[in-house]
Scaffold this motif. Structure first.
Motif: not given
Length: 110
Positions: A96-102
């Motif tokens: 799962r890729g998590i948006s870094r800005g989140a």
């Protein structure tokens, strides 16, 4: 002790906890990522699917067929504010890729 990173969407309706260190963090400039963000790139941290826990509102999902692999890329986002929180991949179902800005502290992820 396992590293814990918290995060969520702009409005706070969706929250997550990512446990452990990301397998890698990358910034992609492909056309798909530009469209997902409305910007020049997408920064994401890759985690095993089972290392991320969600709370709050269930996320909405948009599925897109990758031009390079012909497999589905799933964009998961807040149904209230539209923040892109994660990507999952038919090609790599265990990641799962998590948006870094989140992340609450985006600079904590390298």
């Amino acid at each position: 002790m396992t590293t814990r990173r918290d995060g969520g969407c702009l409005c706070g309706a969706v929250r997550f906890i990512a446990l452990g260190e990301p397998m890698r963090t990358l910034q992609c400039h492909c056309r798909f990522c530009q469209r997902v963000t409305g910007s020049t790139s997408y920064a994401e941290s890759m985690y095993p699917v089972d290392a991320v826990q969600f709370s709050g509102e269930p996320m909405a999902r948009y599925s897109h067929r990758s031009e390079s692999s012909s497999r589905q890329v799933h964009v998961h986002f807040c149904p209230q504010c539209g923040t892109t929180l994660t990507l999952t991949f038919e090609r790599w179902p265990e990641y799962r890729g998590i948006s870094r800005g989140a992340f609450d502290d985006p600079n904590s992820v390298s």
